[in-house]
Every structure is written in C-alpha cells, then in structure tokens.
Write an enzyme that holds these catalytic residues in place. Structure first.
Site, PDB file in Angstrom:
ATOM      1  N   ARG A 247      -1.957   8.720  17.073  1.00 53.79           N
ATOM      2  CA  ARG A 247      -2.935   7.899  16.326  1.00 53.79           C
ATOM      3  C   ARG A 247      -3.475   6.786  17.224  1.00 53.79           C
ATOM      4  O   ARG A 247      -4.686   6.503  17.228  1.00 53.79           O
ATOM      5  CB  ARG A 247      -2.284   7.326  15.063  1.00 53.79           C
TER       6      ARG A 247
ATOM      7  N   LYS B 143      -6.550   1.610  13.172  1.00 52.70           N
ATOM      8  CA  LYS B 143      -5.560   0.557  12.942  1.00 52.70           C
ATOM      9  C   LYS B 143      -5.924  -0.565  13.909  1.00 52.70           C
ATOM     10  O   LYS B 143      -5.300  -0.751  14.951  1.00 52.70           O
ATOM     11  CB  LYS B 143      -4.150   1.116  13.170  1.00 52.70           C
TER      12      LYS B 143
ATOM     13  N   GLU C 256      -6.406   1.911  -1.050  1.00 51.44           N
ATOM     14  CA  GLU C 256      -5.024   1.720  -0.603  1.00 51.44           C
ATOM     15  C   GLU C 256      -4.597   0.301  -0.919  1.00 51.44           C
ATOM     16  O   GLU C 256      -5.362  -0.477  -1.493  1.00 51.44           O
ATOM     17  CB  GLU C 256      -4.898   2.034   0.892  1.00 51.44           C
TER      18      GLU C 256
HETATM   19  N1  PMP Z   1      -2.712   1.189   5.146  1.00 50.85           N
HETATM   20  C1  PMP Z   1      -2.800   0.055   5.853  1.00 50.85           C
HETATM   21  C2  PMP Z   1      -3.996  -0.805   5.680  1.00 50.85           C
HETATM   22  C3  PMP Z   1      -1.780  -0.299   6.751  1.00 50.85           C
HETATM   23  O1  PMP Z   1      -1.860  -1.431   7.456  1.00 50.85           O
HETATM   24  C4  PMP Z   1      -0.657   0.546   6.888  1.00 50.85           C
HETATM   25  C5  PMP Z   1       0.440   0.206   7.867  1.00 50.85           C
HETATM   26  N2  PMP Z   1       1.104  -0.968   7.554  1.00 50.85           N
HETATM   27  C6  PMP Z   1      -0.589   1.696   6.099  1.00 50.85           C
HETATM   28  C7  PMP Z   1      -1.651   2.000   5.257  1.00 50.85           C
HETATM   29  C8  PMP Z   1       0.583   2.633   6.189  1.00 50.85           C
HETATM   30  O2  PMP Z   1       0.554   3.355   7.414  1.00 50.85           O
HETATM   31  P1  PMP Z   1       1.875   3.836   8.137  1.00 50.85           P
HETATM   32  O3  PMP Z   1       2.618   4.687   7.176  1.00 50.85           O
HETATM   33  O4  PMP Z   1       1.400   4.601   9.322  1.00 50.85           O
HETATM   34  O5  PMP Z   1       2.660   2.615   8.500  1.00 50.85           O
END
Ligand code: PMP
Length: 293
Positions: free
Chosen positions: A52, A151, A184
């Site tokens: 990623r 991210k 989300e």
């Molecule tokens: N959405 C957002 C906005 C995030 O910052 C994160 C990570 N903290 C997630 C979803 C979850 O992603 P991951 O499972 O890869 O940590």
C-alpha cells in the site's frame, strides 16, 4: 527509556530524530504513512502495508529510495533495536526537504522514518461493552480531490471530524461521503452485519482500503459468510444487527449506538465477537518473524 528511531538510513535516539522545518511533510502534509502492528514476534500483514505504501508513493509520484525488501527490513530492525515483539509501528515517508514553495521537484530526497512503540488506542472496557458514535457534519474528502485511499500525511479532514466527534461527547465518528453514503470512521473502516451478511462500503465510497478491513473480509468469506462491498446509508447502520469498526490500532471494535439509535441488542454482537476472535488468532501466525532465536 528513549526509543531508537530509524531516520534516513540511520538508527538514532528519539532525542536526535529530527527533521527540517523545510520538510514538505511538515509544511504541506506532503507525504504518506503506514500504521502497522507487531503481534507475538511477527509483523502482521507487513507485505500488504508495504505494498500500500509503494502504491501510494507511485500515485503521488514520490520516489522511494529503498526497495520494498529494504523497507521491510527497516521495520523489522527498528523493532529489534527497541526489543519489541508486540508493538505499533509508524512508517512515514515525506516529500523531504525543499523550499517554501509547493513544487515537489524542489525536494531532492524523500525523508523516511520508522517509529516503533507500545500503544493501546481504546481502554479494554470499550472492547467489552462497545463504542457509542455519532455521524459528524464534516464529509469525507471526495475521491476526485484527495483520494481517501491515499494514507497521506494530510489528515485534516479526519481531524476536523474527530474534533466534532469529541464535541458531541464521543471518541470516534462516522463520516459520510459527499453523496451522503456512509464512508468510514475518522481512523477506522466500518462494517455492518444484516441477516448474516457482512457489508462494508466499497473503496470508491471514499475510504481507505484498510489492511484490517481486508483481513476481516477474508476471515468472514473463509467461514462461509456472504461478504458485500456496497454503498449504504445511515438508515442501514441504524437497522443493522451488528456494527463494528476495524483498524490497525483499533483492531475490531463493536459499535453499539449510532446517533442515539441502539444497534441490534445494544451489546457487542455475536458474529463480531467471533470475527474478532479469529482475527486475534490470525495475528499469531501472520507475517515475518522479528527475532529468529
Ligand atoms: N480509515 C482511516 C481513515 C484510517 O486512518 C485507517 C488507519 N488508521 C483505517 C481506515 C484502517 O486501516 P488499516 O486497517 O489499514 O489500519
């Protein structure tokens, strides 16, 4: 005890781990990061996190001067230097040192650092009893502006939602996209369960493609559950049988109330608990080993 940090090819004490005020990560939020977790002497889903990171770097035309293998070794070695087998890892790549203008071409070399530390995002009580959350007015960034799939170091969109959430007395919030679909939480993905079907918004709804999200979807498919990535509204959340959030730091956490509406029984749901148990089991076996002895 002072942590040892990886910074641009060196392992230094945290007091010496400094970046320039001209770094574009600081000046413009120009950069990307990963939050990764180590469990039981293994780095959980390290390949997925590194993939990623490199996909995001490619998309924003950020030149990474370490190969994927070298980047993985940075993560493992930082953990070893800090004698950590269970930890949270923050891997950050910024555009690097430049001038005061926006132009990334003026930044000759990306800044790379890796921090490993202990964290617990939520108290145990919230895992046992579930979270209460509200929807906030701040909409998730549109895909056509700053795609939430990056991210990126620019988290102001999520931070504004977090501030709003705290003003309403909750520690996490649900964000909608510009069309009003559920996207989300501020730092986690969202799932609902209805009639035994696991449902989460598709990435085009404006969400990060969470590593934990994908792991939970895989666990659910393997146990024979129907898994759907589809758009849904707040009404679907209110009338769901179960609801939970996923993230590297949060792991799997139940949501028991949204905007004053009790979800399901008002207690962490049975399927959520089972998915969480299987997720925890997976963390024992997945990813490269940190200390080989
Ligand atoms: N959405 C957002 C906005 C995030 O910052 C994160 C990570 N903290 C997630 C979803 C979850 O992603 P991951 O499972 O890869 O940590």
């Amino acid at each position: 005890m002072s942590l040892t940090i990886y910074l641009n090819g060196e392992y230094v004490k945290e007091e010496e781990a400094k970046v320039s005020v001209f770094d574009h990560g600081l000046l413009y939020g120009d950069g990307i990061f990963e939050g990764i977790r180590a469990y039981h002497n293994r780095v959980f889903k390290l390949d997925q996190h590194i993939d990623r990171l490199y996909e995001n770097a490619h998309s924003i035309m950020l030149d990474l001067w370490l190969s994927k293998e070298e980047m993985k070794e940075v993560v493992l070695e930082t953990l070893r230097k800090n004698d950590l087998r269970d930890a949270y890892i923050r891997l950050v790549v910024t555009r690097g040192y430049g001038d005061l203008g926006l132009d990334p071409a003026k930044c000759p070399k990306a800044t790379i650092f890796c921090i490993t530390a202990k964290i617990q995002l939520y108290p145990q009580e919230l895992y046992d009893n579930g979270l209460v959350v509200n929807t906030v007015a701040t909409r998730r960034n549109s895909n056509e502006a700053t795609n939430p799939r990056f991210k990126s170091l620019n988290y102001l969109n999520n931070i504004m939602a977090k501030i709003e959430s705290k003003l309403t007395g909750t520690i996490e919030a649900i964000m909608l996209n510009n069309e009003g679909h559920v996207a989300e939480a501020t730092g986690d993905n969202i799932f609902i369960i209805k009639n035994g079907v696991l449902i989460t918004p598709p990435t085009y709804a404006g969400v990060l493609e969470g590593v934990t999200r994908n792991a939970v979807m895989e666990i659910a498919s393997q146990r024979g559950m129907e898994v759907k990535e589809t758009l849904f509204s707040r009404h679907d959340v209110y009338s769901a049988d179960e609801c939970f959030l996923t993230g590297t730091a949060a792991e799997v956490i139940s949501v028991i109330k949204v905007d004053g509406r009790v979800i399901g029984s008002g207690k962490p749901g049975e399927i959520t608990k089972e998915l969480n148990a299987e997720f925890r089991e997976l963390t024992k076996h997945d990813g490269p080993i940190i200390f080989k002895d």
